[in-house]
Design a protein around this motif. Structure first.
Motif, mmCIF file in Angstrom:
data_model
loop_
_atom_site.group_PDB
_atom_site.id
_atom_site.type_symbol
_atom_site.label_atom_id
_atom_site.label_comp_id
_atom_site.label_asym_id
_atom_site.label_seq_id
_atom_site.Cartn_x
_atom_site.Cartn_y
_atom_site.Cartn_z
ATOM 1 N N HIS A 35 -0.295 -4.918 -5.735
ATOM 2 C CA HIS A 35 0.950 -4.290 -6.217
ATOM 3 C C HIS A 35 1.543 -3.437 -5.096
ATOM 4 N N PRO A 36 2.104 -4.059 -4.069
ATOM 5 C CA PRO A 36 2.551 -3.305 -2.882
ATOM 6 C C PRO A 36 3.737 -2.376 -3.122
ATOM 7 N N ASN A 37 4.405 -2.478 -4.258
ATOM 8 C CA ASN A 37 5.558 -1.617 -4.521
ATOM 9 C C ASN A 37 5.226 -0.442 -5.427
ATOM 10 N N ASP A 38 3.954 -0.151 -5.613
ATOM 11 C CA ASP A 38 3.524 0.962 -6.456
ATOM 12 C C ASP A 38 3.456 2.233 -5.597
ATOM 13 N N ALA A 39 4.558 2.950 -5.575
ATOM 14 C CA ALA A 39 4.661 4.141 -4.720
ATOM 15 C C ALA A 39 3.634 5.206 -5.083
ATOM 16 N N GLY A 40 3.389 5.400 -6.374
ATOM 17 C CA GLY A 40 2.419 6.404 -6.807
ATOM 18 C C GLY A 40 1.014 6.095 -6.326
ATOM 19 N N ALA A 41 0.641 4.838 -6.395
ATOM 20 C CA ALA A 41 -0.685 4.442 -5.927
ATOM 21 C C ALA A 41 -0.804 4.635 -4.418
ATOM 22 N N TRP A 42 0.253 4.283 -3.689
ATOM 23 C CA TRP A 42 0.231 4.485 -2.235
ATOM 24 C C TRP A 42 0.088 5.968 -1.903
ATOM 25 N N GLN A 43 0.805 6.812 -2.652
ATOM 26 C CA GLN A 43 0.759 8.252 -2.395
ATOM 27 C C GLN A 43 -0.656 8.788 -2.622
ATOM 28 N N LEU A 44 -1.287 8.374 -3.721
ATOM 29 C CA LEU A 44 -2.651 8.822 -3.994
ATOM 30 C C LEU A 44 -3.643 8.263 -2.974
ATOM 31 N N LEU A 45 -3.412 7.039 -2.547
ATOM 32 C CA LEU A 45 -4.268 6.460 -1.512
ATOM 33 C C LEU A 45 -4.180 7.297 -0.235
ATOM 34 N N GLY A 46 -2.977 7.720 0.093
ATOM 35 C CA GLY A 46 -2.793 8.573 1.263
ATOM 36 C C GLY A 46 -3.511 9.913 1.130
ATOM 37 N N GLN A 47 -3.438 10.498 -0.063
ATOM 38 C CA GLN A 47 -4.139 11.770 -0.287
ATOM 39 C C GLN A 47 -5.645 11.583 -0.156
ATOM 40 N N ASN A 48 -6.164 10.516 -0.738
ATOM 41 C CA ASN A 48 -7.601 10.266 -0.656
ATOM 42 C C ASN A 48 -8.033 10.011 0.788
ATOM 43 N N ALA A 49 -7.240 9.253 1.519
ATOM 44 C CA ALA A 49 -7.557 8.994 2.921
ATOM 45 C C ALA A 49 -7.556 10.295 3.716
ATOM 46 N N GLN A 50 -6.621 11.173 3.422
ATOM 47 C CA GLN A 50 -6.550 12.468 4.098
ATOM 48 C C GLN A 50 -7.810 13.285 3.830
ATOM 49 N N HIS A 51 -8.279 13.273 2.574
ATOM 50 C CA HIS A 51 -9.491 14.015 2.220
ATOM 51 C C HIS A 51 -10.708 13.500 2.972
ATOM 52 N N LEU A 52 -10.709 12.215 3.305
ATOM 53 C CA LEU A 52 -11.832 11.635 4.035
ATOM 54 C C LEU A 52 -11.655 11.721 5.549
ATOM 55 N N GLY A 53 -10.547 12.323 5.974
ATOM 56 C CA GLY A 53 -10.311 12.488 7.405
ATOM 57 C C GLY A 53 -9.741 11.253 8.075
ATOM 58 N N LEU A 54 -9.214 10.316 7.287
ATOM 59 C CA LEU A 54 -8.629 9.085 7.821
ATOM 60 C C LEU A 54 -7.128 9.298 7.980
ATOM 61 N N LYS A 55 -6.749 9.994 9.033
ATOM 62 C CA LYS A 55 -5.362 10.422 9.210
ATOM 63 C C LYS A 55 -4.392 9.259 9.376
ATOM 64 N N LEU A 56 -4.779 8.269 10.157
ATOM 65 C CA LEU A 56 -3.884 7.133 10.385
ATOM 66 C C LEU A 56 -3.659 6.350 9.098
ATOM 67 N N ARG A 57 -4.718 6.126 8.343
ATOM 68 C CA ARG A 57 -4.583 5.421 7.070
ATOM 69 C C ARG A 57 -3.737 6.237 6.099
ATOM 70 N N SER A 58 -3.880 7.550 6.144
ATOM 71 C CA SER A 58 -3.087 8.413 5.288
ATOM 72 C C SER A 58 -1.601 8.313 5.633
ATOM 73 N N LEU A 59 -1.269 8.348 6.924
ATOM 74 C CA LEU A 59 0.132 8.217 7.344
ATOM 75 C C LEU A 59 0.712 6.872 6.943
ATOM 76 N N ARG A 60 -0.079 5.833 7.105
ATOM 77 C CA ARG A 60 0.404 4.508 6.726
ATOM 78 C C ARG A 60 0.664 4.449 5.215
ATOM 79 N N SER A 61 -0.227 5.043 4.422
ATOM 80 C CA SER A 61 -0.037 5.048 2.971
ATOM 81 C C SER A 61 1.211 5.826 2.578
ATOM 82 N N GLU A 62 1.447 6.949 3.250
ATOM 83 C CA GLU A 62 2.673 7.713 2.999
ATOM 84 C C GLU A 62 3.900 6.866 3.334
ATOM 85 N N ALA A 63 3.827 6.124 4.421
ATOM 86 C CA ALA A 63 4.939 5.253 4.816
ATOM 87 C C ALA A 63 5.176 4.177 3.774
ATOM 88 N N GLU A 64 4.106 3.582 3.289
ATOM 89 C CA GLU A 64 4.242 2.525 2.271
ATOM 90 C C GLU A 64 4.825 3.097 0.986
#
Length: 136
Positions: free
Chosen positions: A37-66
């Motif tokens: 479901h690539p157009n689920d903005a809420g899921a992407w936002q939460l994915l970015g937050q979770n990635a940030q908590h794990l220290g995955l900064k690049l993945r977090s930025l990409r999730s925010e972009a998506e």
């Protein structure tokens, strides 16, 4: 899925001992979800937050972009991807796969924005012709 991701994020913010495992599980589930479901903005936002908590900064930025792209904010998405590009160049610990995805998505979104601009320009020209009086 989203509630579990929010709970995991809240646990990480509260620095609870079991938070890391919950965040990782939530992130994996969200990653599967957004791949389907690539157009689920809420899921992407939460994915970015979770990635940030794990220290995955690049993945977090990409999730925010998506997330920005999913709501139609191509300029915001491109800005986030360019920040990811800068981060990928400066950090050696980031994953090469994530850096490659950021590069590919940046090219794709820039192409989409360029196409939108061309379509708007063509529409503007078409409406200007409609407003002109017919030739005699």
């Amino acid at each position: 899925l989203l509630l579990r991701a929010q709970a995991a994020s809240a646990a990480a913010e509260a620095r609870l001992p079991q938070a890391s495992g919950a965040v990782r599980q939530s992130m994996e589930a969200l990653q599967t979800w957004v791949s389907l479901h690539p157009n689920d903005a809420g899921a992407w936002q939460l994915l970015g937050q979770n990635a940030q908590h794990l220290g995955l900064k690049l993945r977090s930025l990409r999730s925010e972009a998506e997330a920005r792209a999913a709501v139609g904010d191509l300029s915001g998405a491109i800005d986030r991807l360019r920040a990811g590009q800068r981060l990928a160049r400066g950090a050696t610990s980031e994953d090469f796969v994530d850096a490659s995805i950021v590069e590919a998505r940046l090219r794709d979104l820039e192409s989409q924005r360029r196409q939108q601009w061309l379509e708007m320009r063509a529409e503007r020209r078409g409406s200007e012709r409609d407003e002109e009086p017919p030739p005699r």
